[in-house]
Design a protein around this motif. Structure first.
Motif, PDB file in Angstrom:
ATOM      1  N   SER A   8      -2.511   3.172  -3.689  1.00  0.00           N
ATOM      2  CA  SER A   8      -3.377   4.343  -3.541  1.00  0.00           C
ATOM      3  C   SER A   8      -4.604   4.316  -4.433  1.00  0.00           C
ATOM      4  O   SER A   8      -5.602   4.975  -4.129  1.00  0.00           O
ATOM      5  CB  SER A   8      -2.577   5.619  -3.830  1.00  0.00           C
ATOM      6  N   ALA A  42      -2.064   5.856   0.883  1.00  0.00           N
ATOM      7  CA  ALA A  42      -1.819   7.242   0.472  1.00  0.00           C
ATOM      8  C   ALA A  42      -0.378   7.319  -0.018  1.00  0.00           C
ATOM      9  O   ALA A  42       0.551   7.031   0.741  1.00  0.00           O
ATOM     10  CB  ALA A  42      -2.050   8.200   1.638  1.00  0.00           C
ATOM     11  N   ASP A  45       2.135  12.556  -4.760  1.00  0.00           N
ATOM     12  CA  ASP A  45       1.433  13.837  -4.807  1.00  0.00           C
ATOM     13  C   ASP A  45       0.690  14.051  -6.122  1.00  0.00           C
ATOM     14  O   ASP A  45       0.469  15.175  -6.552  1.00  0.00           O
ATOM     15  CB  ASP A  45       2.418  14.990  -4.581  1.00  0.00           C
ATOM     16  N   TRP A  48      -5.210  11.409  -5.091  1.00  0.00           N
ATOM     17  CA  TRP A  48      -5.749  11.363  -3.732  1.00  0.00           C
ATOM     18  C   TRP A  48      -7.163  10.808  -3.776  1.00  0.00           C
ATOM     19  O   TRP A  48      -8.032  11.333  -4.469  1.00  0.00           O
ATOM     20  CB  TRP A  48      -5.771  12.749  -3.087  1.00  0.00           C
ATOM     21  N   ASP A  49      -7.373   9.751  -3.041  1.00  0.00           N
ATOM     22  CA  ASP A  49      -8.699   9.168  -2.865  1.00  0.00           C
ATOM     23  C   ASP A  49      -9.159   9.506  -1.457  1.00  0.00           C
ATOM     24  O   ASP A  49      -8.630   8.958  -0.483  1.00  0.00           O
ATOM     25  CB  ASP A  49      -8.636   7.655  -3.054  1.00  0.00           C
ATOM     26  N   PRO A  50     -10.140  10.419  -1.307  1.00  0.00           N
ATOM     27  CA  PRO A  50     -10.550  10.831   0.042  1.00  0.00           C
ATOM     28  C   PRO A  50     -11.148   9.702   0.864  1.00  0.00           C
ATOM     29  O   PRO A  50     -11.257   9.814   2.079  1.00  0.00           O
ATOM     30  CB  PRO A  50     -11.572  11.941  -0.228  1.00  0.00           C
ATOM     31  N   ASP A  71      -5.168  10.768   6.860  1.00  0.00           N
ATOM     32  CA  ASP A  71      -6.440  11.169   6.260  1.00  0.00           C
ATOM     33  C   ASP A  71      -6.462  12.619   5.803  1.00  0.00           C
ATOM     34  O   ASP A  71      -7.519  13.167   5.495  1.00  0.00           O
ATOM     35  CB  ASP A  71      -7.595  10.909   7.239  1.00  0.00           C
ATOM     36  N   SER A  72      -5.302  13.254   5.723  1.00  0.00           N
ATOM     37  CA  SER A  72      -5.210  14.639   5.262  1.00  0.00           C
ATOM     38  C   SER A  72      -4.453  14.687   3.942  1.00  0.00           C
ATOM     39  O   SER A  72      -3.279  14.301   3.872  1.00  0.00           O
ATOM     40  CB  SER A  72      -4.490  15.502   6.296  1.00  0.00           C
ATOM     41  N   LYS A  73      -5.110  15.166   2.895  1.00  0.00           N
ATOM     42  CA  LYS A  73      -4.457  15.270   1.594  1.00  0.00           C
ATOM     43  C   LYS A  73      -3.241  16.182   1.659  1.00  0.00           C
ATOM     44  O   LYS A  73      -2.162  15.837   1.154  1.00  0.00           O
ATOM     45  CB  LYS A  73      -5.449  15.796   0.556  1.00  0.00           C
ATOM     46  N   ASP A  74      -3.386  17.339   2.273  1.00  0.00           N
ATOM     47  CA  ASP A  74      -2.268  18.288   2.339  1.00  0.00           C
ATOM     48  C   ASP A  74      -1.076  17.687   3.079  1.00  0.00           C
ATOM     49  O   ASP A  74       0.071  17.809   2.640  1.00  0.00           O
ATOM     50  CB  ASP A  74      -2.715  19.582   3.017  1.00  0.00           C
ATOM     51  N   SER A  76      -0.370  14.537   3.515  1.00  0.00           N
ATOM     52  CA  SER A  76       0.202  13.439   2.739  1.00  0.00           C
ATOM     53  C   SER A  76       1.051  13.971   1.585  1.00  0.00           C
ATOM     54  O   SER A  76       2.200  13.558   1.388  1.00  0.00           O
ATOM     55  CB  SER A  76      -0.914  12.541   2.196  1.00  0.00           C
ATOM     56  N   PHE A  77       0.492  14.908   0.811  1.00  0.00           N
ATOM     57  CA  PHE A  77       1.227  15.455  -0.326  1.00  0.00           C
ATOM     58  C   PHE A  77       2.512  16.149   0.133  1.00  0.00           C
ATOM     59  O   PHE A  77       3.557  16.028  -0.501  1.00  0.00           O
ATOM     60  CB  PHE A  77       0.356  16.430  -1.110  1.00  0.00           C
TER      61      PHE A  77
END
Length: 392
Positions: A8, A42, A45, A48-50, A71-74, A76-77
């Motif tokens: 990540s 990814a 939690d 996060w690298d956008p 491609d979604s942080k939420d 993925s976390f």
């Protein structure tokens, strides 16, 4: 073996942890072609690298796969922090998952291996932000109760980890020193035309208080007043935290014309800097390993570094040691570099010392830790986090 591996932090602006993960996974892939590697741009939690979908390293070999591209942080976390345990089919049903970014996901079946870099957030908490202290402590604590094996990157890190988390069985913590991730041969590019025609001292590292840059600058000012042939000083590294006004500090010291802040440097630029610097200085207050010291030595730079934490494990008898809290000690070391005969003898010693470290050895130790994680009974995690009936 199917090995899930956290990449990540290997994106376009990677620093220490990202360099470690990138170099290690490439060596593992080269040495263990019979294993399958599931690479996760990814992961966890805590980080996060956008831009990770576009910038994280992509390796296309017969034994690699990228089963979890998101491609979604939420999203993925939420996946990685599931209190019921992650659905391991989504990530390729690995046998072992190796975390490199302070995340310890709850795995139902796979063994968890975590890299611990240092305990600076405990030992020098004033050198980082509250958010970073929380993330690093929480991640390291979770590793202490959930990881089947822990990789410490130095003996010093292992010692401090076990002192802070004595419930961890010592046999589940192994030391794996880093190799030099920057080959001596390769493209070179001067990052500043200003440095091409003059000798310079070099400091490399993220601009943050732990790197002790302000005390270095005070020592450097004394060096300028004392040396018969003073050199400029180049500071190289990305902006970190709590040092946003460093340029103003340099100006107040009257060093604007002698000190060059070059920012983040490409590998080609770093290679040129290490090879062309008069000497390399790394007065860090605290390290888990000290990769820039190894990079500098491998490139043949006469090296000055601190006599604390893990740094003597890296420098051995080849470098000049300073007391990082003593400005006079740093000044004296810089003045030693005025003796060109002595400086050149250090260069030879540094190259020989750097040869003691290589990624092949690192990868062997890490792979043995994977195998040991599979052999040992699976560690049970806190019952507040895990339904123990689901753990095998």
């Amino acid at each position: 073996m199917k090995i899930g591996f956290d990449i990540s932090q290997t994106g376009g602006k990677k620093t220490g942890c990202g360099y470690y993960a990138d170099a290690l996974v490439r060596q593992l892939l080269a040495q263990y072609t019979q294993d399958a590697f599931l690479l996760y741009p990814a992961f966890g939690d805590t980080y996060w690298d956008p831009t990770h979908v576009a910038s994280a390293e992509r390796i296309s070999l017969h034994n690699t796969d990228y089963p979890f591209l998101i491609d979604s942080k939420d999203a993925s976390f939420n996946y990685w922090r599931s209190p019921k345990g992650v659905d391991e089919q989504v990530i390729g049903t690995p046998d072992v998952v190796h975390s490199n970014n302070f995340s310890s996901p709850h795995l139902r079946y796979a063994r968890l291996v975590c890299t611990v870099y240092d305990l600076s957030f405990v030992d020098v908490p004033e050198c980082t932000t509250e958010e970073n202290r929380y993330l690093c402590f929480n991640g390291t604590f979770l590793a202490s109760v959930m990881a089947d094996m822990v990789i410490a990157i130095s003996h010093y890190t292992k010692k401090r980890f076990l002192e802070n988390f004595p419930h961890v069985p010592a046999e589940r913590v192994v030391v794996s020193h880093l190799g030099n991730r920057l080959p001596v041969s390769g493209p070179e590019e001067a990052p500043s035309t200003m440095l091409e025609d003059r000798p310079f001292l070099l400091a490399v590292g993220t601009l943050e208080p732990r790197k002790n840059l302000r005390r270095l600058l005070l020592a450097y000012k004394e060096y300028l007043a004392t040396s018969e042939n003073p050199k400029d000083l180049a500071l190289v590294g990305p902006q970190g935290w709590l040092e946003s006004d460093l340029d103003q500090y340099i100006s107040k010291l009257g060093l604007t014309h002698q000190v060059h802040i070059l920012g983040y440097a490409s590998d080609a630029a770093l290679r040129w800097l290490y090879k062309h610097c008069w000497a390399f200085v790394y007065p860090s207050l605290y390290e888990g390993f000290g990769l820039p010291v190894l990079e500098a030595m491998a490139a043949g730079a006469a090296t000055i570094t601190s006599n604390t934490t893990s740094l003597p494990e890296v420098g051995g008898d080849a470098v000049v040691y300073i007391e990082p809290l003593d400005k006079t000690s740093i000044t004296s070391a810089l003045l030693l570099m005025d003796n060109d005969y002595y400086r050149r003898s250090l260069q030879v010693q540094c190259v020989q010392q750097a040869k003691k470290f290589d990624w092949a050895t690192t990868a062997s130790v890490v792979h043995e830790a994977y195998e040991e994680a599979m052999r040992l009974p699976r560690r049970r995690t806190s019952t507040s986090l895990v339904n123990t009936s689901s753990v095998r």
